[in-house]
Write a protein that holds these residues in place. Structure first.
Motif, short mmCIF file in Angstrom:
data_model
loop_
_atom_site.label_atom_id
_atom_site.label_comp_id
_atom_site.label_asym_id
_atom_site.label_seq_id
_atom_site.Cartn_x
_atom_site.Cartn_y
_atom_site.Cartn_z
N GLU A 1 8.88 3.36 -10.65
CA GLU A 1 8.28 3.94 -9.45
C GLU A 1 7.13 3.05 -9.01
O GLU A 1 6.25 2.69 -9.81
CB GLU A 1 7.77 5.35 -9.78
CG GLU A 1 6.97 6.02 -8.69
CD GLU A 1 7.87 6.50 -7.54
OE1 GLU A 1 9.08 6.56 -7.76
OE2 GLU A 1 7.34 6.79 -6.45
N GLY A 2 7.16 2.63 -7.74
CA GLY A 2 6.06 1.81 -7.22
C GLY A 2 6.36 0.33 -7.21
O GLY A 2 5.59 -0.44 -6.65
N LYS B 1 0.83 3.53 -6.90
CA LYS B 1 1.91 4.16 -7.65
C LYS B 1 2.10 3.57 -9.05
O LYS B 1 2.64 4.22 -9.94
CB LYS B 1 3.23 4.03 -6.88
CG LYS B 1 3.25 4.85 -5.60
CD LYS B 1 4.60 4.74 -4.94
CE LYS B 1 4.64 5.56 -3.66
NZ LYS B 1 5.89 5.38 -2.95
N THR B 2 1.76 2.33 -9.21
CA THR B 2 1.89 1.72 -10.53
C THR B 2 0.83 0.63 -10.67
O THR B 2 0.09 0.34 -9.72
CB THR B 2 3.31 1.14 -10.72
OG1 THR B 2 3.46 0.73 -12.07
CG2 THR B 2 3.56 -0.05 -9.81
#
Lengths: 189, 871
Positions: A144-145, A166-167
């Motif tokens: 994710e991200g 997100k990351t």
């Protein structure tokens, strides 16, 4: 954010090009741009071309390795009858995965402008082996991200374009280590 | 089912009286005067009290005791040398009288009870019989049948071949399995596929170890540029490599690692769906790996191909079911090998770098990049099949002739049950079955007539003799009953065939009493030299009766010996006579014998088999059993024996240098291994083996109240020193005087048949030199006390080493030939050679010696003798 992403997807799906026509496709067919997964190094571009040649109804017109985007030409009515734009991406993804033993795939174009993504470099150690690079790439590209990634043990570098919120690089490093990728000690302080 | 071996109570009273009277009248004073001093009730020397031993020769135990008395007396062993000897005339008269009594009793026994009792097929005979009957040369059946017993050294003996409900159950299962394989269920043969497989195939073990540095991928004998060898950094993610096609680019797979507990290389892309013959081709080469460099190899290496049976319980595939062979891998030069083999359901081809030392890099810091040593590369393996010359296959035609295979039409055959088809699950592999063609079965428009005709053809072949009409009618009635009950033609006839395969006529050797008739003689010959039923020619000779003619019989012996099926005889006979079946009964201690590996063990067995074949083919005399000027060797065994100049995995005849003790059975590694326990040697079992198996003088079993000699691997005392103490016991001395000499001579050889002048030790001792041991093998043992191979034979002749011992034994070929004749006779006739057969045995030996004493001559003489041709 979501609206901007959708705009990019729709805009690119309707993109009509005027170059690279293939003999086996009617010249008036439009080209469609998608993001390609599995393009973790430049050496993968010929692989992609070879794979797409196996798909009789699909033509690969152009590949932009820098953005991992590629233009395809196909007859939507014939290849993906009655499919929505999202379904076209899904089905093309499945076709490419099946043909490449899941080393290539398709995903929607990135809806976020590139300048808003963070480029992360992670120095790594490993063998100059395409399959090992695939393994390192696969360790992070689905996180994710992560919007795009490359991996090259020859250059000793894994690069990712990530959504900052997100990351982060630590999460990527953790994922790489879990896949038995050795990080260069100097990678992080 | 067995006939009684001895008359227990049926001996007429008059006869008993006559025998005992004779003993009392002539024998009793002799025994009293010359024997009873030691063998009376008080002294009972050797456990024998002759004063209480009645001359009741109808009692088996009693009879055998008197035979021993006779033999000791005849051999001059009794009375002992330090006791007063009876006058020669008196001793001869007693021996003659005793012999006559024994002969009369034995002849009466054999006349009443028959010579060979009714005996069933052994497991090997059963499997071979089915294979030949149905032309399915590799169907595996023996492993599923209960183990056979053994009597007088062989499992073919009627005394050992009992039968139980377990056997019967297994015979039913085997019959079903056979018919499942034999009956064609499709109108066309399965599609012949030819598949090229990399040793590094996905899902196998090899890809994993190559990723971790126990192997490399090579292209044109160089490192595959797309697959760098594992070094400090290893390859990651096997699945990613499989998906990228890393192992499918045609690279050669070079392995440094040997098969071990966690590595079983095999070509898993092909897992057999259709049992049958397959053509297997492979290409191999050897190389030297030097930390990232491919260099010329140290020489020709050997790889093993085997057949591996996958099983559904998760434990299959770890060990080869059987070895297909060892194949040369020359230095940096690919050599192709081809063979045709039968594969059963879920069998596949296994691989091993047989000639390499155990080696692993995966745990090393720099893996392959810090390894220097030999490797074996497999370029590819092609597998093509199943191969059929005709369709339906011969197996089907032997059951159903040329009746057509048609689609089962349920509507048109209302009330008829369709044939059942067994579904076998393919456990792995990339090969796939053909599309289902539907339900096909044999069609007959005149079922009873066809069934009768087919049974008339099949039954004589299955029963190995003409079959009376009423017997055939019984099976036809079974068929008719099933047909009546609604089975289709195929199922009904299959039921009758199943009954045939479980009938006594099929499962037993049916031999009439007295002189064998022609079919029985053909069967006896065929089961002797092929371990299976007669072929068409032999059957024809039996039908015509020509097989009874000596010249025809001699010709058939030659023909059968020259046929590849005679290898079954060699394998089966040597497996029991020389105990080769026990070759893997123990694993040599890894610290003491680190150079031992399966390749060496298989080479040992191959040597002994090839040597026996050579003795037969060249018709060499019995002295070659213990001494020879040649040996049958391959590179592995030659290196083990210290004989230079032998290259390659194939066994071939090699002339031995002067003074080399190798060659004969006595000093073959296989014999030396089966007579050792894996850790130490002892002159006792080895001496007993020589006495029993080579000289035909089996020693008495050891007394139960005497402790065995325990081995000492610390290197402080030798076995000779321990035995000297043991032999000081009076009760032990007389037997050990016979047993130990051969064992002492063989002390020059260790538990794996290597020559030694000192014992290996894991405790005290000198540093050991490497010798021929592979440089990659670590040596942890030391050299203990010196070996003393000297000895004294019971007749006072002395020897200083194995060469002198061999000369002494070889100088008297008659006992060697006589023993071999006895072993062959027991194996061929399925019974012990009786006391009353001794004259005939002597005649066989005399005739053989008169013709030069060759071993093939002996075999001919045996087959031509009444001993072989009567029951």
């Amino acid at each position: 954010m979501h609206g901007r992403r959708l705009f990019w997807v729709v805009a690119c799906s309707l993109y009509v090009g005027s170059f690279g026509l293939a003999a086996d496709q009617p010249p008036d067919l439009p080209t469609t741009k998608h993001q390609v997964t599995g393009l973790f190094s430049k050496e993968r571009v010929p692989d992609l071309e070879k794979i797409v040649r196996q798909l009789s109804e699909i033509e690969l017109v152009r590949v932009d390795f820098a953005t991992a985007e590629a233009e395809f030409r196909y007859d939507i009515a014939k290849v993906f009858p009655n499919a929505t734009p999202e379904q076209i991406v899904e089905r093309l993804d499945q076709m490419l995965r099946n043909a490449s033993r899941h080393t290539f795939g398709i995903k929607p174009l990135c809806a976020t402008p590139r300048e808003e993504l963070e480029r992360v470099e992670i120095p790594v150690l490993g063998l100059d082996c395409k399959a090992c690079c695939l393994a390192a790439y696969e360790a992070i590209y689905k996180l994710e991200g992560v919007e795009q990634a490359t991996a090259s043990f020859k250059e000793g570098l894994v690069v990712a374009w990530i959504h900052p919120g997100k990351t982060d690089v630590k999460m990527l490093e953790t994922a790489l280590k879990q896949r038995n990728v050795t990080l260069k000690e100097s990678a992080r302080p | 089912m067995r006939r009684p071996t001895f008359l227990c109570s049926g001996l007429p009273a008059m006869l008993l009286i006559a025998l005992t009277t004779r003993a009392a009248g002539g024998a009793a004073p002799f025994l009293q005067m010359h024997c009873a001093g030691c063998h009376d009730g008080a002294t009972k020397a050797g456990g024998l009290d002759l004063t209480a031993l009645a001359l009741e020769l109808d009692q088996p135990e009693n009879f055998s005791r008197w035979v021993k008395v006779h033999d000791r007396l005849e051999a001059g062993e009794m009375p002992p040398k330090d006791q007063p000897r009876p006058p020669v005339e008196e001793a001869n008269a007693f021996a003659t009288q005793l012999r006559q009594s024994l002969l009369e009793a034995d002849r009466r026994r054999l006349a009443a009870a028959g010579r060979t009792g009714l005996r069933r097929l052994t497991r090997a005979e059963y499997e071979n019989t089915v294979r030949d009957l149905f032309d399915m040369p590799g169907i595996a059946l023996a492993g599923e049948l209960p183990a056979d017993g053994s009597a007088h050294g062989f499992d073919k003996n009627c005394d050992a071949l009992d039968i139980s409900h377990v056997n019967v159950t297994k015979y039913l299962e085997a019959a079903d399995h056979t018919l499942d394989y034999a009956i064609a269920t499709r109108p066309m043969p399965p599609t012949v596929h030819k598949r090229r497989i990399s040793l590094c195939n996905a899902g196998g073990f090899v890809a994993h170890v190559v990723l971790n540095g126990d192997g490399v991928l090579l292209v044109d004998k160089k490192i595959d540029p797309e697959f760098p060898p594992s070094g400090e950094q290893g390859h990651i993610d096997e699945g990613a490599h499989e998906r990228m096609g890393t192992f499918e680019r045609g690279s050669s797979v070079g392995l440094f690692r040997h098969e071990d507990e966690s590595l079983s290389p095999y070509f898993i892309d092909h897992v057999t769906i259709y049992p049958g013959l397959y053509r297997v081709r492979t290409s191999l080469f050897a190389f030297q790996w030097d930390q990232g460099q491919v260099l010329p190899a140290r020489g020709t290496e050997a790889a093993r191909l085997s057949v591996v049976q996958l099983t559904g319980d998760g434990r299959g595939g770890q060990h080869p079911s059987y070895v297909l062979g060892y194949f040369d891998a020359p230095s940096l030069e690919s050599q192709e090998h081809e063979l045709v083999t039968w594969l059963n359901h879920n069998e596949l081809i296994g691989f091993n770098t047989a000639s390499l030392a155990p080696q692993a890099n995966y745990y090393k810091k720099k893996r392959a990049m810090e390894f220097t040593g030999p490797g074996i590369a497999c370029d590819w393996l092609d597998i093509e099949g199943p191969l059929y010359e005709v369709w339906p296959p011969v197996s089907h035609r032997r059951l159903f002739g040329d009746l057509p295979l048609v689609k089962f039409d349920a509507a048109a055959q209302a009330g008829t049950r369709p044939p059942l088809r067994k579904q076998v699950r393919q456990l792995s592999g990339k090969n796939r079955p053909d599309p289902d063609a539907g339900l096909f079965t044999v069609q007959s428009t005149q079922p009873l007539a066809d069934a009768d005709r087919l049974l008339a053809e099949f039954l004589p072949n299955a029963f190995r003799r003409p079959v009376p009409d009423e017997v055939r009618a019984d099976y036809l009635a079974q068929f008719a009953a099933r047909l009546q009950e609604g089975d289709c033609f195929e199922t009904a006839l299959r039921y009758a065939y199943r009954a045939v395969l479980c009938s006594p006529e099929f499962l037993y050797h049916v031999e009439p009493a007295g002189v064998l008739d022609a079919p029985a003689l053909a069967n006896r010959l065929s089961y002797f030299l092929w371990n299976s039923l007669p072929d068409a020619r032999l059957t024809q000779l039996a039908r015509s009766g020509d097989i009874k003619r000596p010249d025809v019989l001699q010709g058939e012996v030659e023909r059968l010996l020259q046929d590849p099926k005679s290898q079954r005889f060699i394998d089966d006979f040597l497996g029991q006579w020389l105990k080769l079946r026990q070759i893997a009964a123990n694993d040599p201690d890894k610290k003491l014998y680190p150079e031992f590996n399966p390749y060496l063990q298989d080479s040992m067995v191959a040597e002994t088999r090839a040597y026996f074949r050579e003795l037969l083919e060249k018709n060499l005399d019995a002295s070659y059993l213990v001494r020879s000027d040649f040996a049958m060797l391959n590179q592995k065994l030659a290196a083990h024996y210290g004989i230079p100049g032998v290259v390659g995995s194939k066994i071939r005849r090699v002339k031995l240098p002067d003074g080399c003790p190798r060659g004969g059975f006595l000093t073959q590694a296989a014999i030396l291994k089966v007579t050792a326990n894996g850790t130490t040697t002892s002159p006792v079992p080895r001496g007993a083996f020589v006495m029993d198996r080579l000289l035909g003088q089996p020693p008495e079993p050891p007394p139960s109240n005497v402790a065995a000699v325990e081995p000492d691997v610390r290197g402080t005392t030798t076995i000779r020193e321990q035995l000297a103490k043991h032999r000081s016991e009076t009760v032990c001395a007389s037997c050990h005087a016979k047993i130990d000499p051969a064992g002492f001579a063989l002390e020059s050889f260790d538990v794996i048949g290597g020559f030694r002048t000192r014992y290996r030790s894991i405790g005290e001792g000198l540093s050991a030199e490497r010798g021929a041991i592979d440089p990659a093998i670590g040596i942890g043992f030391k050299l203990g006390p010196e070996v003393d191979p000297q000895g004294v034979l019971p007749d006072e002749r002395t020897f200083h080493d194995i060469l002198e011992f061999q000369s002494l034994i070889a100088a008297e070929p008659r006992p060697l030939l006589k023993n071999l004749a006895r072993q062959l006779a027991v194996y061929a006739t399925g019974r012990e050679v009786a006391f009353s057969d001794r004259e005939e045995m002597d005649a066989i030996i005399d005739r053989t010696l008169a013709e030069g004493g060759g071993i093939r001559t002996l075999l001919h003489e045996l087959v031509q003798s009444p001993l072989f041709q009567s029951n």
